[in-house]
Design a protein around this motif. Structure first.
Motif, PDB file in Angstrom:
ATOM      1  N   MET A   1       0.843  -1.207   0.000  1.00 47.15           N
ATOM      2  CA  MET A   1       0.000   0.000   0.000  1.00 47.15           C
ATOM      3  C   MET A   1       0.878   1.257   0.000  1.00 47.15           C
ATOM      4  SD  MET A   1      -3.148   0.885  -0.141  1.00 47.15           S
ATOM      5  CE  MET A   1      -3.883  -0.689   0.244  1.00 47.15           C
ATOM      6  N   VAL A   2       1.508   1.525   1.151  1.00 43.91           N
ATOM      7  CA  VAL A   2       2.491   2.608   1.253  1.00 43.91           C
ATOM      8  C   VAL A   2       3.649   2.092   2.095  1.00 43.91           C
ATOM      9  CG1 VAL A   2       2.981   4.901   2.161  1.00 43.91           C
ATOM     10  CG2 VAL A   2       0.809   4.478   1.017  1.00 43.91           C
ATOM     11  N   ARG A   3       4.858   2.132   1.556  1.00 46.96           N
ATOM     12  CA  ARG A   3       6.054   1.752   2.307  1.00 46.96           C
ATOM     13  C   ARG A   3       6.779   3.011   2.754  1.00 46.96           C
ATOM     14  NH1 ARG A   3       9.768  -0.210  -0.735  1.00 46.96           N
ATOM     15  NH2 ARG A   3       8.700  -0.440  -2.731  1.00 46.96           N
ATOM     16  N   VAL A   4       7.137   3.073   4.023  1.00 49.61           N
ATOM     17  CA  VAL A   4       7.855   4.218   4.568  1.00 49.61           C
ATOM     18  C   VAL A   4       9.165   3.719   5.159  1.00 49.61           C
ATOM     19  CG1 VAL A   4       7.775   6.170   6.150  1.00 49.61           C
ATOM     20  CG2 VAL A   4       5.662   5.348   5.093  1.00 49.61           C
ATOM     21  N   GLU A   5      10.277   4.282   4.681  1.00 44.88           N
ATOM     22  CA  GLU A   5      11.601   3.847   5.131  1.00 44.88           C
ATOM     23  C   GLU A   5      12.420   5.041   5.596  1.00 44.88           C
ATOM     24  OE1 GLU A   5      13.417   1.036   2.117  1.00 44.88           O
ATOM     25  OE2 GLU A   5      11.677   1.796   1.003  1.00 44.88           O
ATOM     26  N   GLN A   6      13.023   4.921   6.758  1.00 42.74           N
ATOM     27  CA  GLN A   6      13.977   5.921   7.226  1.00 42.74           C
ATOM     28  C   GLN A   6      15.313   5.614   6.562  1.00 42.74           C
ATOM     29  OE1 GLN A   6      12.874   8.121   9.904  1.00 42.74           O
ATOM     30  NE2 GLN A   6      14.684   9.383   9.511  1.00 42.74           N
ATOM     31  N   ARG A   7      15.822   6.520   5.729  1.00 40.54           N
ATOM     32  CA  ARG A   7      17.037   6.247   4.963  1.00 40.54           C
ATOM     33  C   ARG A   7      18.210   7.070   5.490  1.00 40.54           C
ATOM     34  NH1 ARG A   7      16.707   3.477   0.169  1.00 40.54           N
ATOM     35  NH2 ARG A   7      18.969   3.556   0.460  1.00 40.54           N
ATOM     36  N   ASP A   8      18.580   6.815   6.731  1.00 37.67           N
ATOM     37  CA  ASP A   8      19.711   7.528   7.313  1.00 37.67           C
ATOM     38  C   ASP A   8      21.025   7.133   6.661  1.00 37.67           C
ATOM     39  OD1 ASP A   8      18.123   8.985   9.057  1.00 37.67           O
ATOM     40  OD2 ASP A   8      18.211   7.463  10.631  1.00 37.67           O
ATOM     41  N   ASP A   9      21.021   6.015   5.892  1.00 42.18           N
ATOM     42  CA  ASP A   9      22.211   5.664   5.129  1.00 42.18           C
ATOM     43  C   ASP A   9      22.455   6.663   4.006  1.00 42.18           C
ATOM     44  OD1 ASP A   9      19.752   4.544   4.045  1.00 42.18           O
ATOM     45  OD2 ASP A   9      21.003   3.593   2.510  1.00 42.18           O
ATOM     46  N   ILE A  10      21.394   7.331   3.576  1.00 42.85           N
ATOM     47  CA  ILE A  10      21.501   8.346   2.525  1.00 42.85           C
ATOM     48  C   ILE A  10      21.864   9.700   3.128  1.00 42.85           C
ATOM     49  CG2 ILE A  10      20.255   9.551   0.685  1.00 42.85           C
ATOM     50  CD1 ILE A  10      20.752   6.618   0.070  1.00 42.85           C
ATOM     51  N   ASP A  12      21.060  12.125   7.125  1.00 41.80           N
ATOM     52  CA  ASP A  12      20.349  12.237   8.398  1.00 41.80           C
ATOM     53  C   ASP A  12      18.936  12.760   8.180  1.00 41.80           C
ATOM     54  OD1 ASP A  12      19.913  12.290  11.167  1.00 41.80           O
ATOM     55  OD2 ASP A  12      20.498  14.403  11.272  1.00 41.80           O
ATOM     56  N   GLY A  13      17.936  11.958   8.571  1.00 45.65           N
ATOM     57  CA  GLY A  13      16.553  12.418   8.498  1.00 45.65           C
ATOM     58  C   GLY A  13      15.897  12.285   7.135  1.00 45.65           C
ATOM     59  N   VAL A  14      16.471  11.489   6.231  1.00 45.81           N
ATOM     60  CA  VAL A  14      15.860  11.274   4.910  1.00 45.81           C
ATOM     61  C   VAL A  14      14.822  10.146   5.025  1.00 45.81           C
ATOM     62  CG1 VAL A  14      16.239  10.555   2.518  1.00 45.81           C
ATOM     63  CG2 VAL A  14      17.898  12.058   3.650  1.00 45.81           C
ATOM     64  N   VAL A  15      13.600  10.437   4.582  1.00 43.27           N
ATOM     65  CA  VAL A  15      12.505   9.465   4.635  1.00 43.27           C
ATOM     66  C   VAL A  15      12.019   9.186   3.210  1.00 43.27           C
ATOM     67  CG1 VAL A  15      10.146   9.027   5.434  1.00 43.27           C
ATOM     68  CG2 VAL A  15      11.794  10.153   6.950  1.00 43.27           C
ATOM     69  N   LEU A  16      11.937   7.920   2.853  1.00 43.13           N
ATOM     70  CA  LEU A  16      11.457   7.509   1.536  1.00 43.13           C
ATOM     71  C   LEU A  16      10.043   6.952   1.687  1.00 43.13           C
ATOM     72  CD1 LEU A  16      11.826   6.825  -1.486  1.00 43.13           C
ATOM     73  CD2 LEU A  16      12.896   4.670  -0.760  1.00 43.13           C
ATOM     74  N   ILE A  17       9.093   7.570   0.988  1.00 48.44           N
ATOM     75  CA  ILE A  17       7.712   7.104   0.976  1.00 48.44           C
ATOM     76  C   ILE A  17       7.416   6.557  -0.417  1.00 48.44           C
ATOM     77  CG2 ILE A  17       5.278   7.749   1.223  1.00 48.44           C
ATOM     78  CD1 ILE A  17       6.129   9.985   3.091  1.00 48.44           C
ATOM     79  N   THR A  18       7.018   5.284  -0.477  1.00 47.23           N
ATOM     80  CA  THR A  18       6.771   4.626  -1.758  1.00 47.23           C
ATOM     81  C   THR A  18       5.326   4.179  -1.865  1.00 47.23           C
ATOM     82  OG1 THR A  18       9.058   3.784  -1.745  1.00 47.23           O
ATOM     83  CG2 THR A  18       7.509   2.768  -3.290  1.00 47.23           C
ATOM     84  N   LEU A  19       4.629   4.664  -2.885  1.00 44.46           N
ATOM     85  CA  LEU A  19       3.305   4.140  -3.206  1.00 44.46           C
ATOM     86  C   LEU A  19       3.506   2.723  -3.732  1.00 44.46           C
ATOM     87  CD1 LEU A  19       1.880   7.255  -5.094  1.00 44.46           C
ATOM     88  CD2 LEU A  19       1.560   6.661  -2.686  1.00 44.46           C
TER      89      LEU A  19
END
Length: 244
Positions: A1-10, A12-19
């Motif tokens: 549905m919606v995937r939300v990932e905290q991408r601190d590897d990218i 600090d504080g980057v969040v990826l939201i995927t439909l």
């Protein structure tokens, strides 16, 4: 549905939201809207949000199955405005069609990256529908009046490379490129980015000398980050901003 990932590897504080409804080409249903609204609340303190869609599309439109149109429209508007009200930059990473509600999500992003062959459009005239004025105004402001007329009156779809040439798409690239960009943005001063976003949204709403924009400016100038920025400049080193 919606995937939300905290991408601190990218960054600090980057969040990826995927439909993530690939079987429906990521068409937005009511459950998706509720999940997006929840993600906005839970990640209100993000430094950067990247919004994308699972292959093969960014978002092919709206899926109203099982919900009244007026309820869906109200929740869609809430989600769209929610992205404009987030303090951090929202980056749309477009790979594949962004049609209807997909184009609306693209329009409320602060920054847009697209693959050259992706298409953006509003097929309302092919469905016998009229889009609300708020969306028309937003697309006219973000993509330009000529593109808006093409989309709404001509039912045109625009390729990413064409929108980039017009300035409506900021960069051409894939999701990895968008995440790299997000990592760069995460190193900038959060209060500066937030203050500029508040001012730009106020201008879009017809408010000049906006009180919230003035307060955001004052807070940024008086912040530890402003002092760090000046000190880093004098010491000829990268600044480390903490958002305070």
């Amino acid at each position: 549905m919606v995937r939300v990932e905290q991408r601190d590897d990218i960054g600090d504080g980057v969040v990826l939201i995927t439909l993530d409804r690939p079987e429906r080409r990521n068409a937005v249903d009511h459950e998706t809207l509720l999940a997006l609204s929840d993600a906005q609340r839970r990640h209100a303190d993000a430094r950067v949000v990247v919004l994308t869609g699972a292959p093969p599309a960014f978002c092919a439109g709206a899926d109203l199955q099982g919900v009244r149109e007026d309820v869906f429209s109200a929740d869609l508007r809430r989600v769209l405005q929610g992205f404009t009200e987030m303090a951090c930059p929202v980056v749309a990473s477009i790979d594949g069609p962004a049609l209807g509600a997909g184009a609306q999500l693209v329009a409320v992003a602060d920054l847009r990256m697209s693959t050259p062959g992706s298409v953006v459009g509003i097929p309302a005239a092919k469905l016998g529908l009229v889009v609300e004025q708020w969306t028309i105004d937003r697309i006219a402001r973000e993509f330009g009046p000529s593109v808006a007329r093409g989309m709404f009156v001509g039912a045109e779809v625009y390729r990413g490379e064409r929108l980039h040439a017009m300035g409506a798409i900021h960069r051409l690239g894939h999701l990895d490129d968008a995440l790299t960009w997000a990592g760069e943005l995460a190193q900038l001063a959060p209060l500066s980015l937030s203050g500029h976003k508040i001012a730009l949204e106020a201008i879009a709403a017809g408010r000049v000398d906006d009180a919230d924009a003035a307060a955001a400016k004052a807070a940024a100038w008086a912040s530890d980050d402003a002092a760090e920025g000046r000190q880093a400049f004098l010491e000829k080193r990268p600044a480390v901003f903490r958002g305070r």
